[in-house]
Design a protein around this motif. Structure first.
Motif, PDB file in Angstrom:
ATOM      1  N   ARG A 173     -21.129  -2.310  -1.097  1.00 15.77           N
ATOM      2  CA  ARG A 173     -20.562  -3.514  -0.495  1.00 15.77           C
ATOM      3  C   ARG A 173     -19.299  -3.943  -1.228  1.00 15.77           C
ATOM      4  O   ARG A 173     -18.314  -4.357  -0.600  1.00 15.77           O
ATOM      5  N   ALA A 174     -19.320  -3.830  -2.575  1.00 12.53           N
ATOM      6  CA  ALA A 174     -18.129  -4.204  -3.337  1.00 12.53           C
ATOM      7  C   ALA A 174     -16.955  -3.290  -2.997  1.00 12.53           C
ATOM      8  O   ALA A 174     -15.817  -3.748  -2.828  1.00 12.53           O
ATOM      9  N   THR A 175     -17.218  -1.979  -2.878  1.00  9.82           N
ATOM     10  CA  THR A 175     -16.152  -1.033  -2.518  1.00  9.82           C
ATOM     11  C   THR A 175     -15.612  -1.312  -1.127  1.00  9.82           C
ATOM     12  O   THR A 175     -14.396  -1.289  -0.890  1.00  9.82           O
ATOM     13  N   VAL A 176     -16.521  -1.571  -0.206  1.00  7.34           N
ATOM     14  CA  VAL A 176     -16.091  -1.863   1.170  1.00  7.34           C
ATOM     15  C   VAL A 176     -15.261  -3.138   1.216  1.00  7.34           C
ATOM     16  O   VAL A 176     -14.208  -3.204   1.876  1.00  7.34           O
TER      17      VAL A 176
ATOM     18  N   SER B 264     -11.830  -2.400  -0.258  1.00  4.55           N
ATOM     19  CA  SER B 264     -10.993  -1.644   0.674  1.00  4.55           C
ATOM     20  C   SER B 264     -10.527  -2.515   1.834  1.00  4.55           C
ATOM     21  O   SER B 264      -9.372  -2.426   2.275  1.00  4.55           O
ATOM     22  N   GLU B 265     -11.413  -3.378   2.329  1.00  2.00           N
ATOM     23  CA  GLU B 265     -11.009  -4.279   3.400  1.00  2.00           C
ATOM     24  C   GLU B 265      -9.942  -5.261   2.929  1.00  2.00           C
ATOM     25  O   GLU B 265      -8.998  -5.572   3.666  1.00  2.00           O
ATOM     26  N   GLY B 266     -10.077  -5.715   1.689  1.00  2.00           N
ATOM     27  CA  GLY B 266      -9.044  -6.599   1.159  1.00  2.00           C
ATOM     28  C   GLY B 266      -7.697  -5.896   1.028  1.00  2.00           C
ATOM     29  O   GLY B 266      -6.652  -6.461   1.368  1.00  2.00           O
ATOM     30  N   THR B 267      -7.724  -4.633   0.536  1.00  2.00           N
ATOM     31  CA  THR B 267      -6.478  -3.863   0.436  1.00  2.00           C
ATOM     32  C   THR B 267      -5.863  -3.630   1.807  1.00  2.00           C
ATOM     33  O   THR B 267      -4.646  -3.747   1.995  1.00  2.00           O
ATOM     34  N   ARG B 268      -6.714  -3.295   2.789  1.00  2.00           N
ATOM     35  CA  ARG B 268      -6.202  -3.063   4.142  1.00  2.00           C
ATOM     36  C   ARG B 268      -5.584  -4.326   4.730  1.00  2.00           C
ATOM     37  O   ARG B 268      -4.496  -4.289   5.323  1.00  2.00           O
ATOM     38  N   GLU B 269      -6.243  -5.444   4.547  1.00  2.00           N
ATOM     39  CA  GLU B 269      -5.685  -6.692   5.073  1.00  2.00           C
ATOM     40  C   GLU B 269      -4.380  -7.049   4.376  1.00  2.00           C
ATOM     41  O   GLU B 269      -3.441  -7.549   5.018  1.00  2.00           O
TER      42      GLU B 269
END
Length: 334
Positions: A205-208, A211-216
């Motif tokens: 969950r932390a990795t996801v 990654s979602e934060g980086t993508r946003e």
């Protein structure tokens, strides 16, 4: 003699107590129940209790709370049933789940006696019967679920337990109100693996989330650049449009000024041209008009040359004018 025998008996009793092994009896949880009362003709039944009376060995009636009268010797209070909600602690038991994991589980059972007659004559020991039924039903229900579902679906498991117990205990005059699981224990190895699974899930969950934060963040940066380029292009477009509009207005202004000047000049030349042609009948001068009347520049040039010629005085007029009187100075044509 009697004192000697008493002392000897006391010594033997003390030695027997020391030599006899002590039995450790574990306390057993038992609910409080009223003892069977004696037939005293006049009886007072407490509230929330049902006294089952037998007459000559057969069921006679159930005494209501309050004042009651019985016949001596013939009537006997055989059973005393409490109508309050009863709490029974279900001891810990082992059960195997659907994925072959051995669990240690215990619970608490809440029930109530609805029919004192069935509770007295339908089963020998109602509480023991309900306890055994709860244990067997729990094993059966746990065998239908996997380990993960046991922890997630505790509410549905409790409701299934209550439904199953009520189906079997209806003949005993007992109704199960609810069943609550107190504790579920798993083997140590399974517990360690579950802990590792939880940690892996949290890392996932932390990795996801990262990654979602980086993508946003990348999307926001790209959107910002896109908006900046759009605004820059729109500004450049507006600047070019304004510049072109200014140039067009300047060209129109220049053309308007030129056309106005040409119109004024042409009007003046036309007026002089007409006055010059009016003098052609008075003099014997031959003037050749341009054949191309569409050439405005040529016509204007020829008109100017003709005007200059006509403006020069002839010899006869000059002598005649000098003989008569000096002529007034003529104003130059504008």
């Amino acid at each position: 003699m009697l004192r000697t025998l008493c002392q000897a008996g006391g010594f033997v009793f003390k030695n027997s107590q020391r030599m006899a092994p002590r039995l450790c009896v574990a306390p057993i949880q038992q609910r409080w129940a009223s003892r069977l009362p004696m037939n005293t003709v006049v009886l007072f039944v407490p509230q929330q209790e049902a006294w089952v009376v037998q007459r000559m060995g057969r069921f006679h009636r159930i005494l209501e709370p309050g004042l009651n009268f019985l016949i001596p010797i013939l009537d006997q209070v055989r059973y005393v049933q409490s109508l309050k909600e009863i709490v029974i602690d279900i001891p810990e038991q082992s059960a195997v789940s659907q994925d072959n994991v051995t669990l240690q589980i215990d619970g608490v059972l809440f029930l109530r006696i609805l029919d004192p007659f069935k509770a007295s004559y339908g089963v020998e020991d109602p509480e023991y019967a309900v306890t055994q039924l709860a244990q067997t039903t729990m094993r059966s229900e746990l065998g239908k679920l996997t380990l993960d579902k046991v922890f997630r679906e505790r509410e549905s498991l409790n409701s299934n337990m209550v439904h199953s117990i009520n189906q079997a205990s209806a003949e005993w005059g007992i109704r199960c109100l609810r069943y609550e699981i107190k504790d579920i224990q798993v083997p140590p190895r399974v517990k360690d693996s579950m802990q590792m699974q939880v940690e892996a899930e949290r890392k996932k969950r932390a990795t996801v989330l990262e990654s979602e934060g980086t993508r946003e963040a990348d999307i926001n940066i790209a959107e910002g650049r896109k908006q900046a380029q759009i605004l820059a292009s729109e500004g450049e477009k507006a600047e070019q449009i304004n510049k072109a509009a200014g140039e067009a207005q300047a060209v129109l202004a220049k053309a308007g000024a030129k056309s106005k000047a040409i119109r004024l000049l042409s009007e003046a030349l036309a007026e002089q041209y007409v006055s010059a042609f009016s003098n052609l009948a008075k003099e014997s001068n031959t003037i050749l008009l341009p054949s191309n009347t569409g050439d405005v520049g040529g016509m204007v040039a020829q008109a100017m040359s003709i005007y200059s010629r006509l403006a020069q005085p002839s010899p006869k007029e000059s002598t005649k004018t000098e003989a008569d009187e000096p002529a007034a100075p003529s104003t130059p044509a504008q």
